[in-house]
Design a protein around this motif. Structure first.
Motif, short mmCIF file in Angstrom:
data_model
loop_
_atom_site.label_atom_id
_atom_site.label_comp_id
_atom_site.label_asym_id
_atom_site.label_seq_id
_atom_site.Cartn_x
_atom_site.Cartn_y
_atom_site.Cartn_z
N PRO A 199 0.82 -1.21 0.00
CA PRO A 199 0.00 0.00 0.00
C PRO A 199 0.85 1.26 0.00
N GLN A 200 0.31 2.30 -0.61
CA GLN A 200 0.99 3.59 -0.70
C GLN A 200 0.20 4.63 0.10
N ALA A 201 0.85 5.73 0.44
CA ALA A 201 0.20 6.80 1.20
C ALA A 201 -1.00 7.34 0.42
N ALA A 202 -2.09 7.58 1.12
CA ALA A 202 -3.33 8.03 0.47
C ALA A 202 -3.17 9.38 -0.21
N ASN A 203 -2.22 10.18 0.26
CA ASN A 203 -1.99 11.49 -0.37
C ASN A 203 -0.71 11.51 -1.19
N GLY A 204 -0.19 10.32 -1.52
CA GLY A 204 1.02 10.22 -2.32
C GLY A 204 0.73 10.38 -3.80
N PRO A 205 1.75 10.31 -4.63
CA PRO A 205 1.55 10.44 -6.08
C PRO A 205 0.59 9.39 -6.61
N LEU A 206 -0.25 9.79 -7.51
CA LEU A 206 -1.27 8.88 -8.03
C LEU A 206 -0.64 7.68 -8.74
N ALA A 207 0.47 7.90 -9.44
CA ALA A 207 1.11 6.81 -10.17
C ALA A 207 1.54 5.69 -9.22
N ALA A 208 2.07 6.05 -8.07
CA ALA A 208 2.52 5.03 -7.11
C ALA A 208 1.34 4.25 -6.57
N ARG A 209 0.23 4.94 -6.31
CA ARG A 209 -0.96 4.26 -5.80
C ARG A 209 -1.55 3.33 -6.86
N LEU A 210 -1.54 3.75 -8.11
CA LEU A 210 -2.05 2.91 -9.18
C LEU A 210 -1.15 1.70 -9.39
N TRP A 211 0.16 1.88 -9.32
CA TRP A 211 1.11 0.77 -9.46
C TRP A 211 0.78 -0.34 -8.48
N SER A 212 0.53 0.03 -7.23
CA SER A 212 0.29 -0.98 -6.19
C SER A 212 -1.03 -1.71 -6.39
N ARG A 213 -1.90 -1.18 -7.24
CA ARG A 213 -3.17 -1.86 -7.55
C ARG A 213 -3.06 -2.77 -8.77
N LEU A 214 -2.02 -2.59 -9.57
CA LEU A 214 -1.91 -3.32 -10.82
C LEU A 214 -0.88 -4.44 -10.79
N THR A 215 0.06 -4.41 -9.83
CA THR A 215 1.10 -5.42 -9.79
C THR A 215 1.66 -5.57 -8.38
N ALA A 216 2.13 -6.79 -8.09
CA ALA A 216 2.79 -7.04 -6.82
C ALA A 216 4.29 -6.76 -6.90
N ALA A 217 4.78 -6.48 -8.10
CA ALA A 217 6.21 -6.21 -8.27
C ALA A 217 6.58 -4.90 -7.57
N PRO A 218 7.72 -4.86 -6.90
CA PRO A 218 8.14 -3.60 -6.28
C PRO A 218 8.41 -2.55 -7.34
N ALA A 219 8.09 -1.31 -7.00
CA ALA A 219 8.22 -0.22 -7.97
C ALA A 219 9.55 0.49 -7.79
N ASP A 220 10.38 0.49 -8.82
CA ASP A 220 11.60 1.29 -8.79
C ASP A 220 11.30 2.67 -9.36
N THR A 221 12.21 3.58 -9.17
CA THR A 221 11.99 4.97 -9.58
C THR A 221 11.74 5.09 -11.07
N ALA A 222 12.50 4.37 -11.90
CA ALA A 222 12.34 4.47 -13.35
C ALA A 222 10.99 3.94 -13.80
#
Length: 418
Positions: A199-222
């Motif tokens: 899970p990502q912070a509710a007020n964090g960047p939308l892209a990070a929140r969407l990433w966590s809904r679409l994949t279990a893979a950890p998100a790197d900066t790139a």
């Protein structure tokens, strides 16, 4: 002055019927049809012969696209078949949001910042979108109640309806209220999806929140940078089918949630929103069997090769160009990128076709371990901002102007009672 006078302008600066019809490019009888429909006002000319018109009113109607009428070909559209918009310009293999290169905006700013620019023409640095508690709770409850196997797009469609029920101000179509609804609806669509990863912070960047809904893979900066750019690139693309559907709904003064639902309905098809899923599956096949075999299968079946070519661009889709360049900085994307390059090379032997944004979305979703439908989800979340921008424009136009007339070709009346 009368309609027969040599001077088309009277002492009060008004023009006669013939001159008004000439400026609009219609017949005099069509001009009077506009008057009867309330689209124009007229006054009796001095002496009581003919009518006069305000040249400014004529010019305004001409700028907005003259409506057809029964006396102008027999088909009443109410909008002239064209929609004037100040949002997106597509020109010579580039496209622009409010006059600024859209790829430069996506490369420099976040999705939320670019959305603010598209809506208002003002760049709001550090913009963040947060869902309102009550609509989000309703959206999550309804989305969770869907049958097993329902995809993210199924959940997004019902989430819009549920969020609308939780917003008592949805019928207020004033600009500030509509923008307030948009800033909470878009994160609601994301946060209503079930978590696939951390899970990502509710007020964090939308892209990070969407990433966590679409994949279990950890998100790197790139990877997050690529997803965020994809969202910004897809905000608008002139009058695509879903955007036109959204504007028709707004023309009927549907509230913004209903406008978004109209756009989502038109998005649901292999020729629009689902195109990236086809590219995802093709690239996966290429990794297993090679590009030549997969491309041959598509051509043998009479199908277009997914992810290649775009009717609005002679060269490479500028959205694909930026997104693919960002994905080349993602180590996990190396395989899908090589598959995409092979597909382009194989098809180039037959005809030169360039990558479009659906191919780039397929590379993104495949490299991140997302399901094939993830590209459509990214598209829908991103384009919601564009649909709202077009709704705001349409709310400022004459209501119900997008009224197409049917060209009836059935049996002529009077037919006998069956």
């Amino acid at each position: 002055m009368t309609e027969q006078s040599a001077d088309p302008v009277d002492d009060h600066g008004r023009i006669d019927t013939r001159e008004a019809a000439r400026r609009l490019g219609v017949k005099p009888e069509t001009l009077y049809a506009y008057v009867s429909r309330g689209l124009l006002s007229s006054r009796r000319a001095a002496g009581g012969r003919g009518s006069t018109f305000d040249p400014a009113e004529i010019a305004q109607l001409a700028r907005r696209g003259r409506p057809a009428a029964a006396g102008d070909g027999g088909t009443e559209t109410g909008w002239g078949g064209r929609v004037r918009t100040s949002i997106t310009l597509i020109d010579t293999d580039r496209y622009y949001y409010r006059g600024v290169d859209a790829t430069a905006l996506a490369e420099t700013y976040t999705y939320e910042e670019v959305a603010e620019w598209v809506w208002t023409g003002v760049l709001r640095r550090g913009a963040r979108f947060s869902a309102a508690p009550q609509p989000l709770a309703a959206a999550r409850k309804v989305a969770a109640a869907l049958p097993a196997g329902s995809g993210p797009m199924d959940r997004i469609r019902v989430a819009v309806i549920a969020a609308a029920g939780g917003d008592p101000l949805r019928f207020d179509l004033s600009r500030d209220t509509v923008l307030g609804s948009a800033r909470t609806l878009i994160p609601t669509l994301v946060d209503a999806l079930p978590l696939a990863g951390q899970p990502q912070a509710a007020n964090g960047p939308l892209a990070a929140r969407l990433w966590s809904r679409l994949t279990a893979a950890p998100a790197d900066t790139a990877s997050l940078r690529a997803l965020d750019a994809a969202l910004a690139l897809l905000i608008d693309h002139d009058l695509a089918a879903s955007t036109l559907a959204a504007r028709v709904a707004a023309s009927a003064r549907a509230h913004p949630y209903a406008v978004v639902s109209a756009g989502l309905g038109a998005l649901d098809g292999p020729l629009h929103g689902q195109a990236s899923a086809l590219a995802h599956r093709m690239l996966n096949d290429v990794l297993e069997r090679g590009a030549a075999s997969v491309v041959a299968d598509h051509l043998r079946a009479g199908r277009r090769v997914p992810g290649l070519g775009h009717r609005l661009y002679k060269g490479e889709d500028p959205r694909a160009r930026l997104l693919l360049s960002l994905l080349r900085q993602v180590p996990a994307a190396a395989g899908p990128l090589a598959a995409a390059d092979d597909v382009i090379a194989v098809t180039a032997r037959r005809t030169p076709l360039y990558a479009n944004v659906d191919l780039a979305l397929g590379v993104l979703s495949l490299s991140a371990g997302m399901p094939p439908e993830a590209g459509e989800t990214v598209f829908a979340v991103a384009r919601t901002a564009g649909w709202i921008a077009h709704a705001l424009e349409e709310y400022g136009e004459r209501p119900l102007r997008m009224r197409l007339g049917g060209a009836y070709d059935g049996p002529r009346p009077d037919q006998p009672l069956p």
